[in-house]
Design an enzyme around this catalytic site. Structure first.
Site, PDB file in Angstrom:
ATOM      1  N   TYR A   9      66.271  -9.911  24.034  1.00 37.28           N
ATOM      2  CA  TYR A   9      65.861 -10.934  25.380  1.00 37.28           C
ATOM      3  C   TYR A   9      65.378 -12.044  24.309  1.00 37.28           C
ATOM      4  O   TYR A   9      64.591 -11.600  23.498  1.00 37.28           O
ATOM      5  CB  TYR A   9      65.495 -10.856  26.483  1.00 37.28           C
ATOM      6  CG  TYR A   9      64.102  -9.641  27.276  1.00 37.28           C
ATOM      7  CD1 TYR A   9      63.694  -9.652  25.903  1.00 37.28           C
ATOM      8  CD2 TYR A   9      64.224  -9.337  28.357  1.00 37.28           C
ATOM      9  CE1 TYR A   9      62.606  -8.521  26.124  1.00 37.28           C
ATOM     10  CE2 TYR A   9      63.131  -8.468  28.516  1.00 37.28           C
ATOM     11  CZ  TYR A   9      62.505  -8.405  27.383  1.00 37.28           C
ATOM     12  OH  TYR A   9      60.947  -7.538  27.728  1.00 37.28           O
ATOM     13  N   GLU A  10      64.626 -13.065  25.125  1.00 39.80           N
ATOM     14  CA  GLU A  10      64.022 -14.866  24.455  1.00 39.80           C
ATOM     15  C   GLU A  10      64.286 -14.423  23.409  1.00 39.80           C
ATOM     16  O   GLU A  10      63.834 -15.291  22.539  1.00 39.80           O
ATOM     17  CB  GLU A  10      62.540 -14.127  24.728  1.00 39.80           C
ATOM     18  CG  GLU A  10      61.580 -13.799  25.741  1.00 39.80           C
ATOM     19  CD  GLU A  10      61.816 -15.004  26.618  1.00 39.80           C
ATOM     20  OE1 GLU A  10      62.332 -16.209  26.209  1.00 39.80           O
ATOM     21  OE2 GLU A  10      62.197 -14.726  27.285  1.00 39.80           O
ATOM     22  N   GLY A  11      65.883 -15.262  23.114  1.00 41.26           N
ATOM     23  CA  GLY A  11      66.944 -15.204  21.699  1.00 41.26           C
ATOM     24  C   GLY A  11      67.071 -13.637  21.124  1.00 41.26           C
ATOM     25  O   GLY A  11      65.500 -13.694  20.521  1.00 41.26           O
TER      26      GLY A  11
END
Length: 598
Positions: free
Chosen positions: A440-442
């Site tokens: 997550y978060e890229g």
């Protein structure tokens, strides 16, 4: 069983001795009131609340998880009481804008508290982490009225923020989002659409939830150029600050996940919910990146924190577990066997984890130092240089810290042998909790592309040259320091390798755009390894002169772990450089149809 004590001695070493944070803060008017006594008090109290209140809820929270019923989400037993205690004690606004009720503590201090949070209870830590990022976004981009309405309550912990980006069909490519925002006559907007993977989208911890939602106006340009950002509260807010009627922003379900089960990961349905624009029309992605960049460092610290607690727990196990005898004969002849830390391979695993954890802590602090400098320093040129380093290092912090964090939890689990696979010992939870941080978060693949493409190739390595100059300046300033000469030689050689590889990719990418993606992951690993070598050299430069007179063993241990890193880990740089230099051809040569079955 699992064990955690906040590593305050090492945190103080990095903060006070390696980076001399007090000197930096004293030179900037905005941070001059951050005294050593205040810092010590915050670290001590942070250790107490994380060790005593959050850590005991870690395994029970994993076992129970969040519960969903008729649109409502209940967090695990004990989470709400712990949250109330944290909010009442002021932890939710630790780094917040003091003009709006925050405490204004510098990032170099708050990253250490974040590490404690993630070590003690990664699921719980995500609620305040998302709130801090949302508050930062609002503080930078919302108008004064919105800031005055929201930030004090968020810093107090009465309300919590979220980040609503991803949709079922749109992850990395946010230009594909379908959530719409239609103007209302009163200047607000009617927001409609579905968002997925929303951390803390619904829960029972506080009175209101402030959703920051990416959506498109009816006349928005296509793609990412047409994205706007909206503030959509769970409960509408009256003019006097009290809560009004329920906004139609509802949780449709929560995800059943591999790890971080005490964190509510929600599907959110916005059914004509009333929202207000943040910033300018069609500039929402730039606003949201303020939050995303904060969160990327925070998620990197998740990897670090889990690596630390996994190490401490494994060492607690290794001290008690006896198996066979040391290679040279019995070390503890009074026992039926020696403890497992006498065996070279167990030591290899333990030193791998420790070397990455301690370098990771220094790296997070180094990035935080650039954030503080870019925000508070009075000299414009100094601020600009620090901002460039933040841009360069953020994808490395997110990706390298989380990749090594998972490695560390797996390696620590291996030290237990069979017990590491059993739930009751706690090691397997750290592996499961760490895994999401790479996604997550890229995803880390996206972070590697960002580093290689946007932060290196697109500007012909200009940001990298600033970082390389910092390393070179350190090498030159320690040229007369005999204690660090062996490390400086290896550091200089690894930096030269990184610069040569960078030049090769930049040259090849001019003729073949695929070279950027082909090189990116190995390049980020090489970059991270060289960065850790730089930070280990900086730590040795401080520790080596103090080692002989140190009766605690702290400084001599620091030097010995550094020796291990330079002898056994840094040589991997040569293999990574060879992989980058291999180019794109072998990656792109296989026809697409041959990847699939018959």
């Amino acid at each position: 069983m699992a064990k955690y004590k906040a590593p305050l001695r090492d945190m103080r070493f990095v903060l006070n001795e390696v980076f001399e944070a007090d000197k930096l803060w004293a030179a900037m008017p905005a941070t001059q009131e951050v005294t050593p006594d205040l810092v010590d008090a915050i670290l001590e109290e942070g250790a107490k609340v994380t060790e005593n209140e959050l850590f005991p809820l870690n395994r029970t929270g994993d076992e129970e998880g969040c519960q969903f019923s008729d649109g409502d989400v209940t967090t695990p037993a004990g989470f709400k009481d712990a949250y109330n205690l944290m909010a009442e004690s002021g932890w939710m606004g630790l780094g917040g804008n003091p003009e709006m009720g925050g405490q204004g503590m510098p990032k170099m201090l708050t990253v250490l508290f974040e590490e404690m949070l993630y070590s003690a209870n990664a699921s719980f830590a995500l609620y305040p982490a998302l709130n801090s990022g949302a508050a930062l976004c609002l503080d930078n981009h919302a108008d004064e009225a919105m800031k005055e309405q929201l930030l004090p309550a968020m810093y107090e912990g009465r309300w919590l923020g979220t980040m609503c980006l991803t949709e079922p069909h749109s992850g990395t490519d946010l230009g594909l989002i379908r959530t719409k925002a239609e103007p209302n006559a009163d200047g607000s907007y009617k927001v409609s659409g579905t968002k997925i993977f929303i951390t803390g989208g619904e829960h029972d911890l506080c009175d209101n939830i402030i959703h920051l939602v990416l959506a498109k106006l009816p006349d928005a340009p296509a793609g990412s150029r047409g994205i706007s950002l909206f503030m959509v509260p769970k409960f509408l807010i009256n003019e006097d600050g009290s809560l009004g009627e329920r906004n139609p922003a509802f949780c449709g379900s929560i995800e059943h996940k591999m790890g971080i089960k005490g964190s509510a990961t929600c599907v959110m349905n916005f059914d004509g919910a009333q929202g207000w624009m943040i910033g300018e029309p069609n500039k929402g992605l730039a606003c949201m990146f303020t939050m995303m960049n904060y969160e990327r460092l925070s998620i990197g610290i998740q990897g670090l924190g889990l690596g630390e607690v996994a190490y401490q727990s494994a060492m607690d196990f290794a001290q008690e577990r006896i198996q066979s005898r040391a290679p040279g004969g019995a070390k503890y002849p009074e026992k039926a066997a020696d403890n497992i830390l006498v065996h070279p391979d167990v030591r290899r695993m333990a030193l791998n984890v420790r070397a990455f954890n301690e370098a990771g802590r220094a790296f997070a602090s180094y990035v935080a130092m650039q954030l503080d400098t870019s925000k508070y320093h009075e000299d414009e040129a100094t601020r600009k240089k620090a901002a460039a380093l933040v841009a360069l290092l953020t994808p490395v912090a997110k990706s390298y810290l989380t990749d090594r964090g998972l490695d560390c939890t797996i390696t620590a689990q291996q030290i237990y042998g069979g017990q590491g696979y059993i739930r009751e010992w706690g090691a397997e939870q750290y592996v499961r909790d760490a895994r999401i941080a790479q996604i997550y978060e890229g995803t880390n693949g996206i972070q590697a592309l960002d580093l290689m493409g946007r932060k290196v190739v697109s500007n012909n390595g200009e940001y990298l040259k600033l970082f390389a100059q910092d390393i070179q300046d350190f090498i030159e300033s320690n040229s007369d320091n005999a204690a660090v000469q062996p490390y400086l030689e290896k550091l200089g050689a690894s930096l030269e390798t990184l610069m040569q590889v960078t030049g090769n990719v930049i040259t090849r990418a001019k003729d073949n755009p695929a070279e950027v993606g082909a090189a990116s992951q190995n390049y980020l690993d090489l970059f991270g390894l060289v960065t850790y070598a730089y930070l280990w050299a900086r730590m040795v430069a401080v520790a080596a002169p103090k080692a002989e007179a140190d009766t605690s063993g702290f400084y001599s241990a620091k030097v010995k772990v550094a020796n291990y890193f330079f002898a056994r880990i840094l040589p991997e740089a040569a293999a990574l450089a060879a992989q980058v230099n291999a180019g794109a051809d072998t990656l792109m040569d296989l026809e697409e149809e041959l990847f699939y079955g018959e």
